[in-house]
Scaffold this motif. Structure first.
Motif, PDB file in Angstrom:
ATOM      1  N   ARG A   1       0.805  -1.210   0.000  1.00  0.00           N
ATOM      2  CA  ARG A   1       0.000   0.000   0.000  1.00  0.00           C
ATOM      3  C   ARG A   1       0.851   1.279   0.000  1.00  0.00           C
ATOM      4  NH1 ARG A   1      -5.157  -1.503   0.389  1.00  0.00           N
ATOM      5  NH2 ARG A   1      -5.505  -3.664   1.040  1.00  0.00           N
TER       6      ARG A   1
ATOM      7  N   ASP B   1     -10.082  -1.750   1.741  1.00  0.00           N
ATOM      8  CA  ASP B   1      -8.939  -2.400   2.376  1.00  0.00           C
ATOM      9  C   ASP B   1      -8.949  -3.918   2.227  1.00  0.00           C
ATOM     10  OD1 ASP B   1     -10.982  -2.996   4.115  1.00  0.00           O
ATOM     11  OD2 ASP B   1     -10.096  -2.010   5.858  1.00  0.00           O
TER      12      ASP B   1
ATOM     13  N   TRP C   1      -4.012  -4.226  -3.661  1.00  0.00           N
ATOM     14  CA  TRP C   1      -3.550  -2.856  -3.880  1.00  0.00           C
ATOM     15  C   TRP C   1      -3.403  -2.608  -5.379  1.00  0.00           C
ATOM     16  CZ3 TRP C   1      -3.677   1.291  -1.142  1.00  0.00           C
ATOM     17  CH2 TRP C   1      -2.811   2.357  -1.356  1.00  0.00           C
TER      18      TRP C   1
END
Length: 361
Positions: free
Chosen positions: A146, A330, A334
């Motif tokens: 991330r 989340d 990513w």
């Protein structure tokens, strides 16, 4: 023959320290090319005696190919993998780099990069070494999650032995490009650029409705800005520009299809800000320290947004993920994109006008 045996290998040189030569391999695209610049500038400032080579795409070389003290190997991907490999092999005959930073993970890029010879060949960590890039490299950057693309690129320098970070871009602006911008742009009020469309190869899912650009152009004019339209020569970009010009109360300066990359950079350097989706001009503006009102719903600005002045970005990516993917951001890999034609409509005119108001203060 196993794939790894096809990759040119050179014995590790004795000793460690500052490399005598370093090769950056990043062919495309415009945004990623701008992200390479701080890595290049860090090497130039911290390892000034290191000879630098950059293998770059022909289009991208139009923006960065005049940087001093760098040997550029310019390739046109349209020629195909075989011709690009042959061209690079011929230009690199007899050269062995101490370090190769293989900063592109497409299979085509990995195959082309086999024409380079080096003692160390650094690629992405296994999670980010997509398309089998890990098969083409001998070392990997540290695995981190991330992070912004530019921060990931600094991981290559860290692996090479340089932990410093110089957040400097330094796009050269030649006199003729500066003269073009001075000639085409009025100086009677602050300038606000609109780059309405993303790259053609990314289809239309990043484009914001043209009528909304008309509304924000009117708002910008009311706040004292002269609006400047920028973009390439494609029919889609021309159609967007025509719609904005036709609908706006105050006619914008229309430079769509009329600028080279250097001229575009010179134009953006004179602007107080730029409005646009995730695309090359957004990152050129950020590299020039021009605030960007980035329109992000289909991609995550925490990964691919303008690196500087992120406070002006309109971030509807979490909303788009929830509405069109039915997930929480989340929980996604990513870099996951929301490829839905209605995603950009989550960005409202009011969102953008609020950022324009902040620029106008």
């Amino acid at each position: 023959m196993p794939l790894r045996r096809q990759i040119p290998r050179v014995a590790e040189p004795a000793g460690a320290g500052v490399p005598a030569s370093l090769c950056i391999f990043r062919l495309s695209a415009i945004g990623d090319t701008t992200h390479v610049l701080p890595i290049l500038r860090t090497v130039q400032r911290r390892w000034p005696d290191t000879a630098i080579t950059w293998v770059v795409g022909r289009t991208e070389a139009g923006l960065v190919g005049d940087i001093p003290d760098v040997t550029f190997r310019v390739l046109d991907k349209r020629e195909g993998i075989r011709r690009c490999r042959a061209r690079l092999r011929a230009e690199e005959t007899g050269r062995v780099h101490d370090v190769i930073l293989q900063m592109q993970s497409s299979l085509r890029a990995s195959l082309i990069a086999t024409s380079l010879r080096g003692h160390r060949r650094i690629g992405f960590d296994r999670a980010r070494a997509v398309n089998g890039q890990w098969l083409f490299t001998s070392e990997r950057i540290a695995a981190r999650s991330r992070e912004h693309v530019l921060d990931a690129y600094f991981g290559f320098l860290e692996r090479a032995g340089l932990a410093a970070r110089e957040l400097a871009w330094g796009i050269p602006l030649p006199d003729d490009a500066l003269a073009f911008a001075a000639r085409e742009l009025p100086a009677d009020r602050p300038l606000l650029a609109i780059s309405a469309c993303s790259s053609l190869r990314l289809h239309n899912y990043r484009d914001w409705p043209a009528e909304r650009y008309v509304a924000v152009a009117d708002h910008a004019a009311a706040r004292g800005f002269r609006v400047v339209l920028t973009g390439g020569p494609s029919a889609r970009e021309r159609a967007y520009a025509d719609a904005i010009v036709a609908g706006a109360r105050v006619r914008p300066v229309d430079l769509v299809g009329q600028t080279s990359l250097k001229q575009l950079a010179a134009v953006l350097a004179r602007c107080a800000g730029l409005i646009g989706p995730d695309s090359g001009p957004v990152h050129i503006a950020s590299a020039l320290d021009v605030p960007v009102i980035g329109l992000y719903a289909t991609s995550n600005p925490q990964r691919t947004g303008p690196y500087r002045h992120r406070e002006f970005v309109v971030d509807r990516y979490p909303d788009a993920v929830r509405r069109f993917l039915g997930r929480e951001p989340d929980t996604l890999r990513w870099g996951t994109r929301v490829r839905h034609p209605r995603a950009m409509e989550l960005i409202t005119v009011a969102d953008v006008c609020e950022r324009i108001d902040r620029l106008a203060v």
